[in-house]
Design a protein around this motif. Structure first.
Motif, PDB file in Angstrom:
ATOM      1  N   LEU A 113     -39.839 -13.095 -17.103  1.00 25.18           N
ATOM      2  CA  LEU A 113     -40.836 -13.821 -17.733  1.00 25.18           C
ATOM      3  C   LEU A 113     -39.752 -15.035 -18.209  1.00 25.18           C
ATOM      4  O   LEU A 113     -38.576 -14.793 -18.559  1.00 25.18           O
ATOM      5  N   THR A 114     -40.049 -16.550 -18.235  1.00 29.31           N
ATOM      6  CA  THR A 114     -39.280 -17.402 -19.019  1.00 29.31           C
ATOM      7  C   THR A 114     -40.117 -18.126 -20.028  1.00 29.31           C
ATOM      8  O   THR A 114     -41.390 -18.595 -19.681  1.00 29.31           O
ATOM      9  N   LEU A 115     -40.068 -17.847 -21.401  1.00 28.92           N
ATOM     10  CA  LEU A 115     -40.715 -18.393 -22.518  1.00 28.92           C
ATOM     11  C   LEU A 115     -39.907 -19.104 -23.428  1.00 28.92           C
ATOM     12  O   LEU A 115     -39.059 -18.785 -23.785  1.00 28.92           O
ATOM     13  N   ILE A 116     -40.393 -20.497 -23.775  1.00 25.77           N
ATOM     14  CA  ILE A 116     -39.898 -21.428 -24.724  1.00 25.77           C
ATOM     15  C   ILE A 116     -38.439 -21.510 -24.045  1.00 25.77           C
ATOM     16  O   ILE A 116     -37.389 -21.689 -24.904  1.00 25.77           O
ATOM     17  N   GLY A 117     -37.942 -21.391 -22.951  1.00 23.05           N
ATOM     18  CA  GLY A 117     -36.564 -21.646 -22.379  1.00 23.05           C
ATOM     19  C   GLY A 117     -35.761 -20.143 -22.606  1.00 23.05           C
ATOM     20  O   GLY A 117     -34.558 -20.262 -22.336  1.00 23.05           O
ATOM     21  N   LEU A 118     -36.421 -19.086 -22.955  1.00 23.59           N
ATOM     22  CA  LEU A 118     -35.651 -17.953 -23.142  1.00 23.59           C
ATOM     23  C   LEU A 118     -36.078 -17.002 -22.117  1.00 23.59           C
ATOM     24  O   LEU A 118     -37.373 -16.615 -21.824  1.00 23.59           O
ATOM     25  N   GLN A 119     -35.109 -16.236 -21.440  1.00 27.31           N
ATOM     26  CA  GLN A 119     -35.479 -15.032 -20.479  1.00 27.31           C
ATOM     27  C   GLN A 119     -36.238 -13.929 -21.424  1.00 27.31           C
ATOM     28  O   GLN A 119     -35.827 -13.646 -22.617  1.00 27.31           O
ATOM     29  N   CYS A 120     -37.220 -13.597 -20.854  1.00 25.12           N
ATOM     30  CA  CYS A 120     -37.934 -12.409 -21.504  1.00 25.12           C
ATOM     31  C   CYS A 120     -38.395 -11.319 -20.567  1.00 25.12           C
ATOM     32  O   CYS A 120     -38.744 -11.811 -19.161  1.00 25.12           O
ATOM     33  N   ARG A 121     -38.199  -9.995 -20.756  1.00 26.28           N
ATOM     34  CA  ARG A 121     -38.364  -9.011 -19.955  1.00 26.28           C
ATOM     35  C   ARG A 121     -39.970  -8.240 -20.584  1.00 26.28           C
ATOM     36  O   ARG A 121     -39.480  -7.695 -21.549  1.00 26.28           O
ATOM     37  N   ALA A 122     -40.864  -8.222 -19.900  1.00 30.08           N
ATOM     38  CA  ALA A 122     -42.130  -7.663 -20.413  1.00 30.08           C
ATOM     39  C   ALA A 122     -42.046  -6.166 -19.856  1.00 30.08           C
ATOM     40  O   ALA A 122     -41.986  -5.776 -18.536  1.00 30.08           O
ATOM     41  N   LEU A 123     -41.916  -5.181 -20.738  1.00 30.49           N
ATOM     42  CA  LEU A 123     -41.510  -3.829 -20.548  1.00 30.49           C
ATOM     43  C   LEU A 123     -43.050  -3.105 -20.603  1.00 30.49           C
ATOM     44  O   LEU A 123     -43.681  -3.280 -21.479  1.00 30.49           O
ATOM     45  N   PHE A 124     -43.342  -2.126 -19.613  1.00 37.01           N
ATOM     46  CA  PHE A 124     -44.696  -1.460 -19.702  1.00 37.01           C
ATOM     47  C   PHE A 124     -44.483  -0.230 -20.479  1.00 37.01           C
ATOM     48  O   PHE A 124     -43.716   0.616 -20.203  1.00 37.01           O
ATOM     49  N   THR A 125     -45.129  -0.119 -21.894  1.00 33.60           N
ATOM     50  CA  THR A 125     -44.878   0.826 -22.657  1.00 33.60           C
ATOM     51  C   THR A 125     -46.180   1.177 -23.210  1.00 33.60           C
ATOM     52  O   THR A 125     -46.412   1.241 -24.496  1.00 33.60           O
ATOM     53  N   PRO A 126     -46.864   2.034 -22.228  1.00 31.25           N
ATOM     54  CA  PRO A 126     -48.129   2.599 -22.771  1.00 31.25           C
ATOM     55  C   PRO A 126     -47.810   3.871 -23.588  1.00 31.25           C
ATOM     56  O   PRO A 126     -47.085   4.285 -23.789  1.00 31.25           O
ATOM     57  N   GLY A 127     -49.010   4.198 -24.094  1.00 28.42           N
ATOM     58  CA  GLY A 127     -49.117   5.647 -24.979  1.00 28.42           C
ATOM     59  C   GLY A 127     -50.043   5.230 -26.195  1.00 28.42           C
ATOM     60  O   GLY A 127     -50.669   6.170 -26.713  1.00 28.42           O
ATOM     61  N   HIS A 128     -49.612   4.264 -27.023  1.00 29.08           N
ATOM     62  CA  HIS A 128     -50.516   3.802 -28.063  1.00 29.08           C
ATOM     63  C   HIS A 128     -51.871   3.183 -27.600  1.00 29.08           C
ATOM     64  O   HIS A 128     -53.001   3.280 -27.995  1.00 29.08           O
ATOM     65  N   SER A 129     -51.380   2.543 -26.628  1.00 29.47           N
ATOM     66  CA  SER A 129     -52.758   1.757 -25.821  1.00 29.47           C
ATOM     67  C   SER A 129     -52.330   1.959 -24.127  1.00 29.47           C
ATOM     68  O   SER A 129     -51.191   2.392 -24.022  1.00 29.47           O
ATOM     69  N   GLY A 131     -52.071  -0.007 -22.024  1.00 32.87           N
ATOM     70  CA  GLY A 131     -51.589  -1.224 -21.067  1.00 32.87           C
ATOM     71  C   GLY A 131     -50.591  -1.897 -22.124  1.00 32.87           C
ATOM     72  O   GLY A 131     -49.967  -3.136 -21.662  1.00 32.87           O
ATOM     73  N   SER A 132     -50.228  -1.260 -22.994  1.00 27.52           N
ATOM     74  CA  SER A 132     -49.142  -2.061 -23.961  1.00 27.52           C
ATOM     75  C   SER A 132     -47.905  -2.426 -23.348  1.00 27.52           C
ATOM     76  O   SER A 132     -47.330  -1.998 -22.623  1.00 27.52           O
ATOM     77  N   LEU A 133     -47.569  -3.672 -23.661  1.00 27.97           N
ATOM     78  CA  LEU A 133     -46.390  -4.260 -23.183  1.00 27.97           C
ATOM     79  C   LEU A 133     -45.360  -4.671 -24.346  1.00 27.97           C
ATOM     80  O   LEU A 133     -45.766  -5.011 -25.481  1.00 27.97           O
ATOM     81  N   SER A 134     -44.085  -4.332 -24.140  1.00 29.78           N
ATOM     82  CA  SER A 134     -42.946  -4.851 -25.307  1.00 29.78           C
ATOM     83  C   SER A 134     -42.364  -5.859 -24.744  1.00 29.78           C
ATOM     84  O   SER A 134     -42.107  -5.947 -23.525  1.00 29.78           O
ATOM     85  N   PHE A 135     -41.878  -6.831 -25.457  1.00 33.52           N
ATOM     86  CA  PHE A 135     -41.320  -8.058 -24.873  1.00 33.52           C
ATOM     87  C   PHE A 135     -39.792  -8.347 -25.427  1.00 33.52           C
ATOM     88  O   PHE A 135     -39.508  -8.278 -26.621  1.00 33.52           O
ATOM     89  N   TYR A 136     -38.877  -7.883 -24.501  1.00 30.34           N
ATOM     90  CA  TYR A 136     -37.526  -7.901 -24.896  1.00 30.34           C
ATOM     91  C   TYR A 136     -36.700  -9.308 -24.360  1.00 30.34           C
ATOM     92  O   TYR A 136     -37.051  -9.628 -23.213  1.00 30.34           O
ATOM     93  N   PHE A 137     -36.214  -9.989 -25.458  1.00 32.61           N
ATOM     94  CA  PHE A 137     -35.266 -11.196 -25.331  1.00 32.61           C
ATOM     95  C   PHE A 137     -33.833 -10.995 -25.360  1.00 32.61           C
ATOM     96  O   PHE A 137     -33.502 -10.684 -26.429  1.00 32.61           O
ATOM     97  N   PRO A 138     -33.167 -10.730 -24.322  1.00 35.93           N
ATOM     98  CA  PRO A 138     -31.776 -10.654 -24.413  1.00 35.93           C
ATOM     99  C   PRO A 138     -31.073 -11.532 -25.005  1.00 35.93           C
ATOM    100  O   PRO A 138     -30.191 -11.161 -25.850  1.00 35.93           O
ATOM    101  N   ASP A 139     -31.457 -12.773 -24.856  1.00 33.25           N
ATOM    102  CA  ASP A 139     -30.659 -13.710 -25.741  1.00 33.25           C
ATOM    103  C   ASP A 139     -30.655 -13.578 -27.317  1.00 33.25           C
ATOM    104  O   ASP A 139     -29.901 -14.340 -27.939  1.00 33.25           O
ATOM    105  N   LEU A 140     -31.847 -13.269 -27.711  1.00 30.80           N
ATOM    106  CA  LEU A 140     -32.258 -12.934 -29.029  1.00 30.80           C
ATOM    107  C   LEU A 140     -31.622 -11.611 -29.408  1.00 30.80           C
ATOM    108  O   LEU A 140     -31.501 -11.472 -30.649  1.00 30.80           O
ATOM    109  N   GLY A 141     -31.271 -10.604 -28.701  1.00 29.71           N
ATOM    110  CA  GLY A 141     -31.109  -9.051 -28.987  1.00 29.71           C
ATOM    111  C   GLY A 141     -32.235  -8.581 -29.686  1.00 29.71           C
ATOM    112  O   GLY A 141     -31.976  -7.792 -30.800  1.00 29.71           O
ATOM    113  N   ALA A 142     -33.394  -8.590 -29.041  1.00 26.38           N
ATOM    114  CA  ALA A 142     -34.557  -8.485 -29.996  1.00 26.38           C
ATOM    115  C   ALA A 142     -35.676  -7.763 -28.990  1.00 26.38           C
ATOM    116  O   ALA A 142     -35.757  -8.430 -27.829  1.00 26.38           O
ATOM    117  N   VAL A 143     -36.464  -6.945 -29.226  1.00 27.27           N
ATOM    118  CA  VAL A 143     -37.604  -6.514 -28.632  1.00 27.27           C
ATOM    119  C   VAL A 143     -38.792  -6.259 -29.364  1.00 27.27           C
ATOM    120  O   VAL A 143     -38.744  -5.866 -30.837  1.00 27.27           O
TER     121      VAL A 143
END
Length: 206
Positions: A113-129, A131-143
């Motif tokens: 995805l591209t959100l507010i000008g930042l690259q974002c990778r939506a990771l499929f991380t089920p288990g708690h729910s 269809g849970s997604l985790s959002f990883y922003f490489p330029d922020l070094g954050a998930v």
């Protein structure tokens, strides 16, 4: 210039995140009345462009409708969690919790995805729910992981659609493959890093 601000909101003090880049912002998991988020955005001249949900449990949804009404930002939700909205887990009619105001949404799934000008990778991380997604922003070094992974712990797996082995697999294959210095922003409690959880989280000891 990019920044991340944390606002614990709602009856379960859900971490609600305002991610800013230049003069734009997105909100992740608005878990309660969003006036703090809106005041911060107004004070810093930020326009909220998107509202993201990592998963569709009630305590992460309470601010969706009010925030959408105030900003006209679309609410983006994990496609595979949408069935939860018709259950108590999504609607809030659960364990005496307040009802979630109905909100309009657009569905998203894993991928780039591209959100507010930042690259974002939506990771499929089920288990708690389911269809849970985790959002990883490489330029922020954050998930942003919702309730999949916490500092020194993991999310509950005893709700409908939860599964312990699925959650552990999600963390090992989707989150622990990120750079070790990546900051992990969870749905509750303090932030941590991938490296810290690989090293000391008791659920992943060899």
């Amino acid at each position: 210039m990019s920044s991340v601000h944390t606002f614990p909101l709602g009856p379960l003090q859900t971490n609600s995140y305002l991610v800013a880049h230049d003069r734009e912002a997105l909100v992740i998991d608005p878990g309660g009345e969003p006036s703090q988020l809106l005041n911060h955005a107004a004070t810093h001249g930020l326009k909220v462009q998107q509202i993201l949900n990592t998963h569709l449990h009630f305590d992460h949804l309470y601010g969706n409708q009010a925030l959408h009404q105030s900003t006209n930002a679309p609410v983006l939700v994990p496609e595979k969690d949408i069935p939860l909205l018709s259950s108590g887990l999504g609607s809030g009619n659960y364990m005496g919790m307040p009802k979630v105001d109905t909100f309009e949404y657009e569905s998203i799934s894993e991928g780039e995805l591209t959100l507010i000008g930042l690259q974002c990778r939506a990771l499929f991380t089920p288990g708690h729910s389911p269809g849970s997604l985790s959002f990883y922003f490489p330029d922020l070094g954050a998930v942003f992981v919702g309730d999949v992974l916490f500092a020194g712990s993991i999310g509950r797996t005893d709700f409908f659609g939860g599964d312990l082995e699925t959650l552990l697999h999600s963390v090992r294959t989707q989150l622990f493959t990120l750079p070790p210095t990546t900051v992990v922003y969870p749905g509750h409690g303090p932030a941590t890093t991938i490296e810290a959880e690989q090293r000391s989280n008791p659920f992943f000891e060899a």
